[in-house]
Enzyme design. Structure first.
Site, PDB file in Angstrom:
ATOM      1  N   HIS A   1       0.860  -1.181   0.000  1.00 35.00           N
ATOM      2  CA  HIS A   1       0.000   0.000   0.000  1.00 35.00           C
ATOM      3  C   HIS A   1       0.896   1.230   0.000  1.00 35.00           C
ATOM      4  CE1 HIS A   1      -3.679   2.343   0.851  1.00 35.00           C
ATOM      5  NE2 HIS A   1      -2.826   3.153   1.482  1.00 35.00           N
ATOM      6  N   CYS A   2       0.757   2.051  -1.028  1.00 44.37           N
ATOM      7  CA  CYS A   2       1.628   3.218  -1.187  1.00 44.37           C
ATOM      8  C   CYS A   2       0.844   4.482  -0.845  1.00 44.37           C
ATOM      9  CB  CYS A   2       2.162   3.290  -2.624  1.00 44.37           C
ATOM     10  SG  CYS A   2       3.305   4.666  -2.902  1.00 44.37           S
ATOM     11  N   PRO A   3       1.146   5.135   0.277  1.00 41.78           N
ATOM     12  CA  PRO A   3       0.427   6.380   0.600  1.00 41.78           C
ATOM     13  C   PRO A   3       0.776   7.527  -0.338  1.00 41.78           C
ATOM     14  CG  PRO A   3       2.198   5.987   2.173  1.00 41.78           C
ATOM     15  CD  PRO A   3       2.129   4.770   1.310  1.00 41.78           C
TER      16      PRO A   3
END
Length: 382
Positions: free
Chosen positions: A168-170
């Site tokens: 998950h890439c913010p």
């Protein structure tokens, strides 16, 4: 007289999807709810490029070549396109099991494991799956009520199982999975080239402007105030961005060459103590890169913009003469018609009248005759 009319209400499937995602443009855009860092990413890219095009590009196009701003614009547009494609797309979310499907899976698990004695821990819910003559374990997701496909994992931030989950890439405001990994890789690759490009020509701009200012040229004196503030700011942003973005691009290039995900690398799925070989690798860097970056893109299985038709009731009032013996129709709901999200209305049919022979003796009377009260109606009961 009021009549209940059923009117269909169109509801899209994205409005009822579980999980922690945000949908925009009638379900066409799908993102995570935490988008603050994504806005910071947009601000840094747009701000740095705007300063570069506004100040350095004009001077460099005159002094060196007009192709400098053109190539920078191409890199900027490509990086923005891949960023938005990564952020606004479905990463490969797997739908959760319906209640009937979840009950069937639970029944299968109970039949396989049998009854567990009280006080003992139940065995893990795992299925074995063979890929390239190697056993791969499929784990059960207690949230989605499914056995996850190979390489899938449950994202704790978006609360969804994602196929070929990478991470998950913010910074992009979304999960990175099977359906958007290639765009994520192209984004960080183009952003690395854009950062190197701007950083290099900022240094060239500093050298040319300083030499022009020392020579006493008018153009150099006009550009020097902007050089001291804005150009230094751009150089600092590019310098700190360069290490992280270029390092991230190199790491994912290594993963693409091995046909491996970030989640598998962190867990050590194929490099742990067991020394299990990666069953998804073709043993060839070119084949692995072609599969990850050029393979067919699977369609989304969510059908976000599919239609769920619901029925809502609206009351319409009207007056009509009622003859003797007519009854006002009532809205009733028959058995089997009560469903979640649906309100099905029907008119009640008046019950058939009871014949005089079937009525009690004290109720029988001639048509038009007034009812006669019983003789003991006015007496007190002793």
């Amino acid at each position: 007289m009021s009549v209940m009319v059923a009117r269909k209400k169109v509801v899209r499937k994205w409005e009822k999807l579980p999980g922690r995602n945000t949908f925009c443009c009638d379900g066409r855009i799908m993102m995570a709810r935490q988008k603050g860092i994504f806005y910071l990413t947009l601000f840094l890219i747009l701000g740095t490029c705007a300063l570069f095009f506004a100040f350095e590009c004009r001077y460099l196009a005159v002094q060196l070549s007009p192709a400098i701003p053109v190539f920078a614009a191409v890199l900027f547009l490509f990086a923005m396109a891949t960023l938005l494609r990564t952020s606004f797309s479905d990463p490969g979310v797997i739908p959760r099991a319906l209640p009937d499907e979840a009950a069937f899976i639970e029944m299968e698990i109970e039949a396989t494991n049998g009854t567990v004695p009280q006080g003992q821990r139940p065995p893990p819910r795992i299925k074995n799956f063979q890929i390239n003559n190697q056993i791969v374990k499929l784990k059960y997701c207690y949230t989605c009520k499914i056995f996850r496909p190979p390489r899938a994992s449950h994202c704790s931030i978006c609360d969804n199982c994602v196929e070929r989950f990478d991470h998950h890439c913010p910074w992009v405001g979304n999960c990175v999975g099977k359906r958007n990994y290639r765009y994520f890789y192209l984004f960080i690759l183009s952003l690395s080239l854009l950062t190197i490009y701007i950083f290099t020509f900022n240094i060239v701009y500093v050298a040319l402007s300083e030499s022009a200012w020392r020579a006493g040229e008018l153009g150099g004196r006009e550009l020097f105030p902007s050089l001291t503030v804005l150009t230094v700011l751009e150089v600092l942003i590019c310098f700190f961005t360069l290490w992280s973005v270029v390092g991230l691009t190199g790491f994912h290039t290594f993963l693409v060459a091995l046909n491996q995900t970030t989640n598998e690398d962190i867990k050590g799925s194929w490099t742990g103590k067991n020394r299990v070989q990666n069953p998804y690798s073709h043993g060839n860097i070119v084949k692995n890169c072609c599969e990850v970056l050029c393979g067919p893109l699977p369609p989304s299985v969510l059908d976000r913009r599919g239609i769920l038709q619901q029925e809502e009731s609206t009351a319409q009032e009207g007056s009509c003469p009622q003859g003797p013996g007519t009854q006002e129709p009532l809205a009733t709901q028959g058995p089997g018609q009560a469903q979640e999200g649906h309100s099905v209305l029907s008119l009640q049919v008046p019950a058939p009248s009871v014949s005089d022979a079937e009525m009690p003796e004290e109720k029988q009377r001639m048509p038009g005759e007034l009812p006669v009260p019983p003789l003991d109606a006015g007496r007190e009961e002793h």
